[in-house]
Design a protein around this motif. Sequence first.
Motif, PDB file in Angstrom:
ATOM      1  N   LEU A 162       0.820  -1.206   0.000  1.00  0.00           N
ATOM      2  CA  LEU A 162       0.000   0.000   0.000  1.00  0.00           C
ATOM      3  C   LEU A 162       0.857   1.259   0.000  1.00  0.00           C
ATOM      4  CD1 LEU A 162      -2.989   0.706  -0.005  1.00  0.00           C
ATOM      5  CD2 LEU A 162      -2.929   0.793   2.468  1.00  0.00           C
ATOM      6  N   ILE A 163       1.924   1.266   0.773  1.00  0.00           N
ATOM      7  CA  ILE A 163       2.760   2.467   0.870  1.00  0.00           C
ATOM      8  C   ILE A 163       3.532   2.720  -0.430  1.00  0.00           C
ATOM      9  CG2 ILE A 163       4.896   1.538   1.843  1.00  0.00           C
ATOM     10  CD1 ILE A 163       3.116   4.641   3.132  1.00  0.00           C
ATOM     11  N   LYS A 166      -0.995   8.867   0.016  1.00  0.00           N
ATOM     12  CA  LYS A 166      -0.896  10.062   0.847  1.00  0.00           C
ATOM     13  C   LYS A 166      -1.788  11.191   0.338  1.00  0.00           C
ATOM     14  CE  LYS A 166       3.564   8.816   2.549  1.00  0.00           C
ATOM     15  NZ  LYS A 166       4.960   8.797   2.387  1.00  0.00           N
ATOM     16  N   HIS A 167      -2.275  11.051  -0.881  1.00  0.00           N
ATOM     17  CA  HIS A 167      -3.168  12.064  -1.435  1.00  0.00           C
ATOM     18  C   HIS A 167      -4.628  11.788  -1.102  1.00  0.00           C
ATOM     19  CE1 HIS A 167       0.212  13.713  -3.561  1.00  0.00           C
ATOM     20  NE2 HIS A 167       0.436  12.566  -4.176  1.00  0.00           N
ATOM     21  N   ASN A 217      -5.790   6.536   6.292  1.00  0.00           N
ATOM     22  CA  ASN A 217      -6.374   6.027   7.537  1.00  0.00           C
ATOM     23  C   ASN A 217      -6.370   4.501   7.582  1.00  0.00           C
ATOM     24  OD1 ASN A 217      -6.818   8.573   8.534  1.00  0.00           O
ATOM     25  ND2 ASN A 217      -8.954   8.656   7.896  1.00  0.00           N
ATOM     26  N   ILE A 218      -6.683   3.866   6.457  1.00  0.00           N
ATOM     27  CA  ILE A 218      -6.638   2.399   6.386  1.00  0.00           C
ATOM     28  C   ILE A 218      -5.228   1.923   6.706  1.00  0.00           C
ATOM     29  CG2 ILE A 218      -6.738   0.420   4.810  1.00  0.00           C
ATOM     30  CD1 ILE A 218      -9.093   1.828   3.407  1.00  0.00           C
ATOM     31  N   TYR A 219      -4.247   2.559   6.109  1.00  0.00           N
ATOM     32  CA  TYR A 219      -2.844   2.203   6.338  1.00  0.00           C
ATOM     33  C   TYR A 219      -2.483   2.366   7.820  1.00  0.00           C
ATOM     34  CZ  TYR A 219       2.231   2.580   6.246  1.00  0.00           C
ATOM     35  OH  TYR A 219       3.562   2.411   6.506  1.00  0.00           O
ATOM     36  N   GLU A 220      -2.825   3.508   8.383  1.00  0.00           N
ATOM     37  CA  GLU A 220      -2.461   3.789   9.780  1.00  0.00           C
ATOM     38  C   GLU A 220      -3.160   2.842  10.747  1.00  0.00           C
ATOM     39  OE1 GLU A 220      -3.224   7.962  10.245  1.00  0.00           O
ATOM     40  OE2 GLU A 220      -1.470   8.511   9.043  1.00  0.00           O
ATOM     41  N   ARG A 221      -4.412   2.479  10.465  1.00  0.00           N
ATOM     42  CA  ARG A 221      -5.124   1.526  11.327  1.00  0.00           C
ATOM     43  C   ARG A 221      -4.459   0.154  11.303  1.00  0.00           C
ATOM     44  NH1 ARG A 221      -9.890   3.927   9.481  1.00  0.00           N
ATOM     45  NH2 ARG A 221     -10.191   2.281   7.976  1.00  0.00           N
ATOM     46  N   GLN A 222      -3.978  -0.249  10.141  1.00  0.00           N
ATOM     47  CA  GLN A 222      -3.307  -1.543  10.045  1.00  0.00           C
ATOM     48  C   GLN A 222      -1.969  -1.518  10.782  1.00  0.00           C
ATOM     49  OE1 GLN A 222      -5.260  -3.972   9.083  1.00  0.00           O
ATOM     50  NE2 GLN A 222      -6.642  -2.254   8.726  1.00  0.00           N
TER      51      GLN A 222
END
Length: 158
Positions: A110-111, A118-119, A125-130
């Motif tokens: 994803l990153i 990042k846009h 948010n999905i990334y940070e929650r994981q």
Amino acid sequence: MKAVSVATIKKELQHLPSEELTELCLRLSKFKKENKELLTYLLFESHDETGYIETVKQEVDEQFELININSYFYIKKSVRKILRSIKKFARYSLKKETEVELLLYFCQKLIHFKPSIKHNVTLTNIYERQILLIKKIVSTLHEDLQYDYKQMLDELND
């Protein structure tokens, strides 16, 4: 019809002969794809966890390649679908290490995804929650594994 508890089912299954258990399993596998996938994991892949993880990673790669990048709407839908399938496969295993490995791989994909997540606030948010979920699971693991996974997390954050 109301379903009975798992404890009741377990007691009843203990009284059945092996031939009837086999028939029940086969019948169960005909009803839902998830049942068949779980039986496949239990019968053929549970003995080789690293091979199972690699197989799931290949599926994730294929799903990421199929994402329609014309709109963030389609990207979000696809990313959520991929995450659901990863969680399903991790649930089959019941091993926290497998779940961490798969979620780390998802976050890496994803990153590095183009266009950048990042846009888009939802994808970020999905990334940070994981990442938070990974940290929570890692904190319950053995110290050696915690160190290894924390290094991987640090590499992701760089």
